[in-house]
Design a protein around this motif. Structure first.
Motif, PDB file in Angstrom:
ATOM      1  N   ASP A  68       0.816  -1.219   0.000  1.00 26.71           N
ATOM      2  CA  ASP A  68       0.000   0.000   0.000  1.00 26.71           C
ATOM      3  C   ASP A  68       0.850   1.270   0.000  1.00 26.71           C
ATOM      4  O   ASP A  68       0.367   2.349   0.336  1.00 26.71           O
ATOM      5  CB  ASP A  68      -0.957  -0.001   1.189  1.00 26.71           C
ATOM      6  CG  ASP A  68      -0.248   0.025   2.534  1.00 26.71           C
ATOM      7  OD1 ASP A  68       0.993  -0.098   2.568  1.00 26.71           O
ATOM      8  OD2 ASP A  68      -0.938   0.162   3.560  1.00 26.71           O
ATOM      9  N   CYS A  69       2.077   1.174  -0.415  1.00 29.02           N
ATOM     10  CA  CYS A  69       3.000   2.327  -0.416  1.00 29.02           C
ATOM     11  C   CYS A  69       2.459   3.561  -1.146  1.00 29.02           C
ATOM     12  O   CYS A  69       2.637   4.674  -0.643  1.00 29.02           O
ATOM     13  CB  CYS A  69       4.341   1.938  -1.018  1.00 29.02           C
ATOM     14  SG  CYS A  69       5.187   0.625  -0.126  1.00 29.02           S
ATOM     15  N   PRO A  70       1.808   3.425  -2.311  1.00 23.98           N
ATOM     16  CA  PRO A  70       1.369   4.634  -3.017  1.00 23.98           C
ATOM     17  C   PRO A  70       0.397   5.506  -2.240  1.00 23.98           C
ATOM     18  O   PRO A  70       0.399   6.722  -2.395  1.00 23.98           O
ATOM     19  CB  PRO A  70       0.696   4.099  -4.277  1.00 23.98           C
ATOM     20  CG  PRO A  70       1.299   2.767  -4.492  1.00 23.98           C
ATOM     21  CD  PRO A  70       1.555   2.232  -3.110  1.00 23.98           C
ATOM     22  N   HIS A  77       3.579   9.691   6.080  1.00 25.21           N
ATOM     23  CA  HIS A  77       2.713   9.891   4.911  1.00 25.21           C
ATOM     24  C   HIS A  77       3.174  11.028   4.001  1.00 25.21           C
ATOM     25  O   HIS A  77       2.350  11.674   3.360  1.00 25.21           O
ATOM     26  CB  HIS A  77       1.264  10.129   5.350  1.00 25.21           C
ATOM     27  CG  HIS A  77       0.767   9.093   6.304  1.00 25.21           C
ATOM     28  ND1 HIS A  77       0.396   7.833   5.906  1.00 25.21           N
ATOM     29  CD2 HIS A  77       0.613   9.113   7.657  1.00 25.21           C
ATOM     30  CE1 HIS A  77       0.013   7.130   6.959  1.00 25.21           C
ATOM     31  NE2 HIS A  77       0.136   7.876   8.028  1.00 25.21           N
ATOM     32  N   VAL A  78       4.465  11.260   3.916  1.00 22.48           N
ATOM     33  CA  VAL A  78       4.993  12.363   3.126  1.00 22.48           C
ATOM     34  C   VAL A  78       5.493  11.912   1.759  1.00 22.48           C
ATOM     35  O   VAL A  78       5.280  12.573   0.751  1.00 22.48           O
ATOM     36  CB  VAL A  78       6.144  13.078   3.887  1.00 22.48           C
ATOM     37  CG1 VAL A  78       6.825  14.110   3.015  1.00 22.48           C
ATOM     38  CG2 VAL A  78       5.614  13.717   5.152  1.00 22.48           C
ATOM     39  N   VAL A  82       8.822   5.977  -5.303  1.00 22.29           N
ATOM     40  CA  VAL A  82       8.437   6.464  -6.628  1.00 22.29           C
ATOM     41  C   VAL A  82       8.230   7.978  -6.613  1.00 22.29           C
ATOM     42  O   VAL A  82       8.623   8.670  -7.557  1.00 22.29           O
ATOM     43  CB  VAL A  82       7.188   5.723  -7.155  1.00 22.29           C
ATOM     44  CG1 VAL A  82       6.696   6.326  -8.456  1.00 22.29           C
ATOM     45  CG2 VAL A  82       7.506   4.237  -7.337  1.00 22.29           C
ATOM     46  N   LYS A  83       7.654   8.500  -5.560  1.00 22.29           N
ATOM     47  CA  LYS A  83       7.476   9.947  -5.449  1.00 22.29           C
ATOM     48  C   LYS A  83       8.835  10.657  -5.373  1.00 22.29           C
ATOM     49  O   LYS A  83       8.964  11.812  -5.750  1.00 22.29           O
ATOM     50  CB  LYS A  83       6.638  10.278  -4.219  1.00 22.29           C
ATOM     51  CG  LYS A  83       6.203  11.730  -4.139  1.00 22.29           C
ATOM     52  CD  LYS A  83       5.252  11.933  -2.973  1.00 22.29           C
ATOM     53  CE  LYS A  83       4.826  13.384  -2.861  1.00 22.29           C
ATOM     54  NZ  LYS A  83       3.925  13.583  -1.715  1.00 22.29           N
TER      55      LYS A  83
END
Length: 128
Positions: A68-70, A77-78, A82-83
């Motif tokens: 559930d990383c995305p 939660h910052v 990938v971000k």
């Protein structure tokens, strides 16, 4: 909080899938909810780290990684890899790190790992 709500909602605990992991956290692939998914769907792939397009061509393991990383993200939660312009390395896969190695190599070229390169998420993965 999600953990507590689901525990009481299903009375007998979490919905689990064959590996014994909670479906709540590992039930969908990273690829399914990735912020760069639209680039993948349009065959628009990054050519180098730091590009804004889909990083599948740079070794992203999101299409076969249940996590559930995305949407949960890391560091309060910052952000998440990938971000931060780094491909998913599949750290929640049962065959990690062998099934994800070498990093930054396109998935079809990686070693097959313990499961022969098959998806290890409960949802069967997304077609690539």
């Amino acid at each position: 909080m999600k953990v507590i709500v689901q525990w009481f909602q299903y009375e007998k605990g979490f919905l689990l899938y064959k590996s014994g992991r909670a479906d709540l956290f590992y039930g969908f692939t990273v690829h399914r909810h990735c912020q760069r998914r639209s680039y993948f769907d349009n065959n628009d792939f990054a050519k180098k780290l730091g590009d804004i397009e889909c990083m599948f061509s740079l070794g992203c393991m999101g299409p076969r990684t249940g996590a559930d990383c995305p949407y949960r993200q890391w560091i309060n939660h910052v952000s998440w890899p990938v971000k931060s312009n780094t491909p998913c390395i599949g750290c929640t896969n049962e065959d990690f790190p062998d099934g994800s190695s070498p990093f930054f190599t396109p998935m079809p070229e990686k070693s097959k790992g313990q499961d022969g390169g098959k998806n290890t998420s409960s949802q069967g993965g997304d077609k690539v």
